[in-house]
Design an enzyme around this catalytic site. Sequence first.
Site, PDB file in Angstrom:
ATOM      1  N   GLU A 180       0.726  -1.229  -0.005  1.00 31.66           N
ATOM      2  CA  GLU A 180       0.031  -0.129   0.061  1.00 31.66           C
ATOM      3  C   GLU A 180       0.929   1.413   0.008  1.00 31.66           C
ATOM      4  OE1 GLU A 180      -3.315   0.767   2.317  1.00 31.66           O
ATOM      5  OE2 GLU A 180      -3.916  -1.380   2.521  1.00 31.66           O
TER       6      GLU A 180
ATOM      7  N   SER B 151       4.761 -20.030  -1.486  1.00 34.79           N
ATOM      8  CA  SER B 151       4.584 -21.231  -1.384  1.00 34.79           C
ATOM      9  C   SER B 151       4.130 -22.226  -2.711  1.00 34.79           C
ATOM     10  CB  SER B 151       3.496 -22.001  -0.500  1.00 34.79           C
ATOM     11  OG  SER B 151       3.759 -21.328   0.877  1.00 34.79           O
TER      12      SER B 151
ATOM     13  N   ASP C 250      -5.680  -9.750   0.637  1.00 34.80           N
ATOM     14  CA  ASP C 250      -5.375  -8.352   1.092  1.00 34.80           C
ATOM     15  C   ASP C 250      -6.275  -8.451   2.324  1.00 34.80           C
ATOM     16  OD1 ASP C 250      -4.845  -5.832   1.646  1.00 34.80           O
ATOM     17  OD2 ASP C 250      -5.897  -5.082  -0.305  1.00 34.80           O
TER      18      ASP C 250
ATOM     19  N   ASP D 255      -5.655  -2.901   5.711  1.00 34.91           N
ATOM     20  CA  ASP D 255      -5.520  -1.555   5.097  1.00 34.91           C
ATOM     21  C   ASP D 255      -5.177  -0.612   6.069  1.00 34.91           C
ATOM     22  OD1 ASP D 255      -7.048  -2.390   2.841  1.00 34.91           O
ATOM     23  OD2 ASP D 255      -8.832  -1.611   3.696  1.00 34.91           O
TER      24      ASP D 255
END
Length: 843
Positions: A195, A281, A353, A356
Amino acid sequence: MARLMRWTYRIFVSAVILSAVSAVLVYYLATRSLPEYDADYSVTGLSEPIEIIRSNAAVPHIFASSDAEAWFGLGFVHAQDRLWQMVVARRTAQGRLSEVFGEDTADTDELMRRMGLYGTAQQSLAVQDEETLAVLEAYAAGVNAWIDTVNAESLGRGAPEFFFYPSIVEPWQPADSIAMVKLMALRMSGAFEHEVLRARMALFLTPDQLKDLLPDIPGDAVAELDAVGSAAVSPARQNRITDVPDMRAIPGQATMASSSDLTSPDLPLSPFPHRAFAGASNVFAAAPSRSATGASLLANDPHFDLTAPAIWYLARLELTRGGLIGATVPGIPGIWSGRNTDLAWGFSASTLDDLDIFLEELNPENRNEYVSPSGPREFTTREETIRIRDAAPRQITLRWSDNGPILPAWHYSVGDVTPPNHVAAVSWTALSPADTSVAAIIGISQAHSIETAIDAGEAMIAPSINLTIAESGRVALKTLGAFPRRGFRQTGQGRIPSLGSIAFNQWQGRLPYDQNPEFVDPDGGIVGNTNNKITDAPFPRHMTFNWGDSQRVQRWKFLMQNRRVHTRDSFIDVQLDEVSTAARTLLALVGAELWYSGTPAPDGTSERRRQQALELLSVWNGEMNEHLPEPLLYATWMRHLQDRLIRDDLGDMADAFTSVEPLFLERVFRDIDGASRWCDIVQTSNVETCPDMAQLALDEALIWIDENIGGTPESQRWGDQHEAWQDHSVLGDNGVLGWIVNIRQSTSGSDEALMRGRMIGSGKNPYANVHAASYRGVYDFADPDSSVFVLSTGQSGHPLSRFYDNLGELWRRGEYIPMSLDPELARAANAGISVLTPAEASE
């Protein structure tokens, strides 16, 4: 003079003797902490004896009369082999490193205190169900039984590091294990830096330039493959959100704020990763229809920072419902990747995600308040003291808004994108005070069907993982973890910080678990993930804009679909595949105008050296093998090329791009949406072309190799530069001790190969392998006891133990050890058998 010589000789001899005596004493004290595997122990907290058989690789096989005692045994062996690792991890989560390491770690402690990770772990203890709480308590009792044994029998403080850094080892608490899961989530998350970086770039790049440098992953989502070779796509709609939020539209963001050069990942013992080293991974499974034996297969190799010892620890437990075996994490009860009698499971980082950043506006009339959607609101605050060894304590004031903890401006340089009179708060699912993730790990470990494992996974909050599961006749993939519920109008879209004072920017809880991506019994018989895009669901029900892979998945699809059916050995071949799809693509594009151009040139000239390098690369197949010179030529060329393309536009900000971004280079050399504009050096009056830049970068790469390595291009060996740096987190920087505790090995692979070896990207050796698959496992239901696994180091955390690095050479060569639940196989050539007896019974 003769007298002076005699005294000089006596002093010299005395010094030698004193040094020898000191060395012997240090060695004796260090060996006192070597765990004895062939000894019996009388411990408190048990009702029945536990037998622990160490295989010839020191993998403990724990046999107990009840599940609680089996978890007790796991805690005991974790502490026996990895006590120092566990204590440092707990202190990291608590923000108490400086009590041991002094001023160097004070900033790390302050950041962890401000995050409040350990506090939320303590709060989460209250929401654990009875079964999970019983496991946590039994496990903690096992850890404490070993600590008591060390103290009672004077076993060298439990680890040699405690002689260098004295520390009181406090009893293990159930909340400590919850905190360890949260710490895993932190180490796997690159969302905060993503971000901030995108916001910093958006301040002075055009939207088109931003799309080039930080592109969205192109192509369809892939999670399952069909039977004829094409990838199946998630049924979700295509993501139609293409507009990039403009940071310049946020008040106060026309110019960059100043912040400290200090960034969180650079702090000593920091658990905050650079975005390139967040969790990764490979995991994939084949149903009987795609297996040569008619039974399911599953392979997993989770990627983490390489350390000595590795983050993983191999163990087998015998529970009332049968045995389970696989990779554990010291400090956490449960098998993260492994199998039991009926089920196998593995995971990859989903790159969800789940974080924030919110920019909270301070009330100019009262800076203890911030502007919330409903008006001024007072920060929640608490005073804390960071105790620092050999220094005065540090007093800090912790602050929280409704959106989460307030973090310092230097954390990932968030101050650079924070408007004046604002502070940055973070909302992150892992900071939930009702975190039941440890219950998910324990529940999956004890599941015996795909449905039961998926049901258990609902408790996972963070880290978010793609759990891949196999029964003997079925396979599935389910994304676990809490999905934040964002509004359609959220200005940052989770891509850049947004204003916390706007109600529609804030999270509105989490999405239902049944909406998490799920693929059960795929028609094509194959599921898997390489951190690639697995869903095309649009914002705000998307997973992320920052998928972790766009390259490995292409090679994975090819290898999986190149065979109609697979075997255990073919799965191993996929895990160990060294070919870089990015290399094959980029060399054809970048060198297109160079292969057959140029004029004859004598030896020693830059023109001739360039031709020799191009001749080598022209017949190379992209295999990043440790014994070849071509991988070094390719890696060095692409690294210098990317830096040349972006340095004139970004200046010092180019330092944030330490890894080659294949999609960026591909966009530039394919001139997608005019991306070839990056080839022109804006500070010159000439118009440089992309072939010009490719030639200049190749020449520069060859000069770098000559100055830093020497020799001809043909004499280079990739593995000499791509060494796996498995260093001790504390003692590794000490010259003499580092030679003892660090494990360095030549390795194949690269950033973009399935045998992933992420390069450090900076410093004197930018190609060092520092982030890779420190665990590999392949599970075969046709013959479960032929399943295999391996660590990148060894089981023991003690540098003087023969089990400190004994598995490392096998790992480097792509070999494995048996993963068997057969107790007789464990007894054969065992490294020791211990019996833990209840202290009351032995009196």
